[in-house]
Each structure stands twice: as structure tokens, then as C-alpha cells.
Design an enzyme around this catalytic site. Sequence first.
Site, PDB file in Angstrom:
ATOM      1  N   GLU A 148       0.861  -1.398  -0.010  1.00 52.95           N
ATOM      2  CA  GLU A 148      -0.019   0.104  -0.071  1.00 52.95           C
ATOM      3  C   GLU A 148       0.816   1.160  -0.121  1.00 52.95           C
ATOM      4  OE1 GLU A 148      -2.297  -3.297   1.701  1.00 52.95           O
ATOM      5  OE2 GLU A 148      -0.516  -2.573   1.966  1.00 52.95           O
ATOM      6  N   PHE A 196     -11.760  -7.171  13.716  1.00 54.89           N
ATOM      7  CA  PHE A 196     -10.619  -7.792  12.757  1.00 54.89           C
ATOM      8  C   PHE A 196     -10.311  -6.658  11.760  1.00 54.89           C
ATOM      9  CE2 PHE A 196      -9.356  -9.837   8.867  1.00 54.89           C
ATOM     10  CZ  PHE A 196      -8.368 -10.564   9.573  1.00 54.89           C
ATOM     11  N   GLN A 197      -9.100  -6.347  11.663  1.00 54.10           N
ATOM     12  CA  GLN A 197      -8.515  -5.351  10.558  1.00 54.10           C
ATOM     13  C   GLN A 197      -9.061  -3.862  10.778  1.00 54.10           C
ATOM     14  OE1 GLN A 197      -8.422  -7.052   6.666  1.00 54.10           O
ATOM     15  NE2 GLN A 197      -6.487  -7.772   7.079  1.00 54.10           N
ATOM     16  N   LYS A 230     -17.663  -0.796   5.680  1.00 51.24           N
ATOM     17  CA  LYS A 230     -18.269  -1.660   4.721  1.00 51.24           C
ATOM     18  C   LYS A 230     -19.700  -1.706   4.463  1.00 51.24           C
ATOM     19  CE  LYS A 230     -17.268  -6.291   3.227  1.00 51.24           C
ATOM     20  NZ  LYS A 230     -16.620  -7.568   3.419  1.00 51.24           N
ATOM     21  N   MET A 275      24.517   8.510   1.692  1.00 50.17           N
ATOM     22  CA  MET A 275      24.468   9.781   2.583  1.00 50.17           C
ATOM     23  C   MET A 275      24.873   9.493   4.009  1.00 50.17           C
ATOM     24  SD  MET A 275      24.132  12.890   1.810  1.00 50.17           S
ATOM     25  CE  MET A 275      22.985  13.379   0.467  1.00 50.17           C
TER      26      MET A 275
END
Length: 586
Positions: free
Chosen positions: A53, A115-116, A165, A483
Site C-alpha cells: 500500500e 478484525f482489521q 463496509k 548519505m
Amino acid sequence: MSTDAYNGAAIVIKALKDQGVDVVFGYPGGAVLPIYDELFKQNHIRHVLVRHEQGAVHAAEGYARSTGRPGVVLVTSGPGATNAVTGLTDALLDSIPVVCLTGQVPTHLIGNDAFQECDTTGITRPCTKHNYLVKSVNDLAKTMHEAFYVATSGRPGPVVIDIPKDVQFDTGTYSGPSNVQHKTYRPKVKPDQDRIEQAVELLLNAKKPIIYAGGGVINAGPGASQLLSELVRMTNYPVTLTLMGLGAFPASDKHFLGMLGMHGTYEANWAMHDCDVMLCVGARFDDRITGRLDAFAPNSTKIHIDIDASSINKNVQVDLPIVGDAGRALEDIIKIWKSKQRQPDQAALDVWWKQIESWREKKCLSYNQDTDVIKPQHAITRLYEMTKDRDPLITTEVGQHQMWAAQHFHFEKPNRWMTSGGLGTMGYGLPAAVGAQMAHPDRLVIDIAGEASILMNIQEMSTAAQYRLPVKIFILNNEYMGMVRQWQELLHGGRYSESYSEALPDFVKLGEAYGWKGIRVTSAADLDAGIQEMIDYDGPVIADIAVDPKENCFPMIPSGAAHNDMLLGPVGEGEEAISAKGKVLV
């Protein structure tokens, strides 16, 4: 306006279509499956399946920065949303318009540690321009259109819409995007004319002027860059650009002093320090430009044009603040300048340009080319020379290679240069290149990378392979986090704590594993042939260029130093780096 009933997921797709969206970057999960089901049923919007993502948001940034249109992201709840946070923060700091749709657990489960589930609005509030939690399907269409308005108007930035949802399943009516505005957000576009008049007077009376422009000029559209060029040539004043502003003014123009800031040119930083009138357009005086604040351009009168009022006087106190669109402000300055029918002090300007030319004679970007070891600056220079006729789109990862690219790859037009400026996100370049290539399938797109940064989002090679995107990765491989190693050498006594890139993959074999072409170049004599092979191949290429592992990126303003106290690179082998003021520092 349509009054037909649709489920929430269908409303999302209709809104995206009405906003002119043609590509969405995302990754499916349970909380967004209704939207993915609606995507499956249509052919107007193409979905690009990323492999992480974070990569989705960077790809959307690459799309946005190469087109000027907002990038769109679709991810699921919980870890899908939290994985997007780095990209959202990157977009916020670099003012990139992104609309990120996140799934959420059903409304009745919010707050139950389902959940999630995570508090997406709470987590993303500090790293977005605005965010929404949609609790009713009847608010969804308006929220979608409003989000695009917020993301693209004023100072652009990322906006999150968190969609539970059950809202995606619920049925509601759809309304189109006509005349959608936020109820309180009204960015000021037209600058105050009295202040523009004052700015012109200050510029006309300047003895040692400088124009300092940033990414805000590019965000204002191609017309703003054209107006900047007109102003510079009309006044015969010197101009310098920030890292984010490269391309807003042609690099080949004699008025251009190069990039300024921590790894900017000697002439740009000294001109900023010694100027008497500074016109800042679409930049925010960040710490990489100013160095030590109490020593920044101490004798200058500062004019600051920015569409974001909160950026004015945030870091540097200015004498004349002007809130408004960069393009509109530049247009007004040019119009009023012409109406005055006056000219600046030409004798003073001649002296000023003579001083600037003496700084240019330092040739601060020179490097030792008398070696078969590939110098990274030489690799970038040859890449530029061999691709400039193709008008390529360039992305970068973050580190030394990024600064060498900014110094030695020259941009004549805006929207060709995509890099992570404010956040400095390793792993930005490859997914950004994917996004840019999706937007411009026939253009040459090159990610200039380091061997450490490229591994941060290396999985997006799979995305490029799946969609047959001919992205090129050009790795400057010095076997260090370059760097980090440079700072350890200069500031920490050469104690290279955890900066050596051990256990690197064979990038040629890695490319082959993903279905890419792999190329390795180990000597300067073979560099041009390797670059040509990369360019000519009709598909994705990963080119592993073995460069000098000890080379440092100069000039450099050390942390805590004034912006005119730069470390200048050694001229020859064994010589010490010295500061711009002549003091041996290394």
C-alpha cells in the site's frame, strides 16, 4: 443531477468517473471488496494492483506529479490503511494531490477492536490535508466530490475518505460534482494588488535581487512556469530553484544559478546570502534551504508569495507577505512592472551579475573524471546527455544519488522531476515511476536509485512486469547507504555504524526473476554502452552501475551551519574538503 438509487460502492465508482479518474492504484481486502466488485463491472477506470500500500500512494504521487491531476488510491482497512501512512505523509509535505479511499469495518463495529480495524481518521489526521469518516451512504457522493476539491485547490495535498463496509452495501442517491466546495475551506487565489504594487517597487529598486522559486510554481500549472520565465527574462534577474522546483525554469538558461540549499550550488547559496531583495514564489523556507536561521540572507528584504497562508512567517520572518496563487501573482507582477515603464538600476545589476559570475567560476559541481572507476556524477551526466532528446520523466529514491541527480540532470520543463523532498522517503522512486509510466505509457521513465533505497519497495518490480510498463531503474551502486556514510565520515569520525550495504542481491538475477532485463556496468569505458542498452530495450530494465564507493556529494551545508558556509569537494585525490569561507573542515 441523477436521483437513481445506487449502493455505496457504485456511488464511489460513479464519483471517480465524474471526477475524470482513469487510473486507481490499490490493493484489495475484505473491507473494500464491494468497491472492487464494482470496479470489475466497468471499463472506464483501470486498476493497478501494487504489491504494497505504500507503493500505491507513491505511484499515485508519480501519476499526479507527472500529469498535474490528482492520484487515486484504494486500500483496505487496518494494515492496508496504516501501510499507506508513509505515502500520505510524503504527499502532504510535498503538496501532492492524492485522494485515498480506505475501507473500514461496519459502523456498528467501529471502536470494538474488530478484525482489521484501526482508527484510520485518527491515525491519518496529522498526515493529510483533510480526512473523512463516512457514516451514511447519503453523504458519500458529496464527500467524494468535496475530497477532490480539497485535494486539488489551494495548496494541494492528500485527502483520506474512510468508508465502512456497510456504507458500501447500503443504498442511496447519487449527486454529481457540480459546484462542489467545502463549507469552510476557501483558499485565497487572487493576491492583494496593493502588495503586488509594493513587491514591484521593491524589485525595481533592488541592487542585488534574486528570485527564489519552489514546487508551488509547478503545482500552479504550466502557465505559472512560463510566467516565471517571462519575469526572469524581462527583469534580467538571477533565479534559483528548490529541489521540488526543478523544471519550473529552464536549467539551460543563463539566468539560472542552479539548485540552492544543502546540496545546492556555491553561486545560488551565496547569491541568496548577499541579495538585498528576495522574491520567494511557491517555496516555504524549509531548513534544507535556510541553514542556520539567524544567518539566512541577513541583509535582504524578503517578499514571500504562497497560496498557503500558514507557510508565511512559519520559518522565516518576511517583510512583504502575499497570499495567493503563484501563477496569478506572477501574472500581476509582470503586468504592473510593464505598466511602470521603468527599468532597474542597470549599473548595480551589472556589478551584481559580475559577482555572480565570479562565484560561478568556482565550478562547485566539478569532479575528478580521470579514472576508470565510475564517478556517480559522471554516470548521471552521461544518462542526461544520452536521454535528454527523449524528454524523459525522472524519479529518484533518496540519498546521495538523489542529490547528484538534482545537480547533474538538467530539466527544461516542469513535471519531469519527481522526488521525495520534505519527508525524504527511501523507496519512493520505483512506485512513483510506475505511476508516471501508467500516465505516460509511451514516455521514457527512469528511476535513479541507490542500491539501499531501491530495496525499500523492490516488490513493485512485479507491478511493472504485470502491466508491461517499460520502467528503467538506474542504480548508482556504491555498496553503502551513501548519505549516511557521508555524514558519518564528515561528522562522526568515520565510524560507519550500520551503513555498509551487506548481503546485496545480484540485481541482474533479481531483474530476471521478475521478468525484467538486468544489466551490470563496472567500468567507465562501458558506461555509455550500458546506458544505450537500457534505453533501447523495449521493456523494464534494472541497470546496476558500480560507482566509486568513497565519493561524497558536494557542495554540502553541514547541519547547524549558515547557508553560505558550504563544504566544497576536494579538487584532487588526497586533498581536503574546505568550506566556502576557506576553513579546512575535513
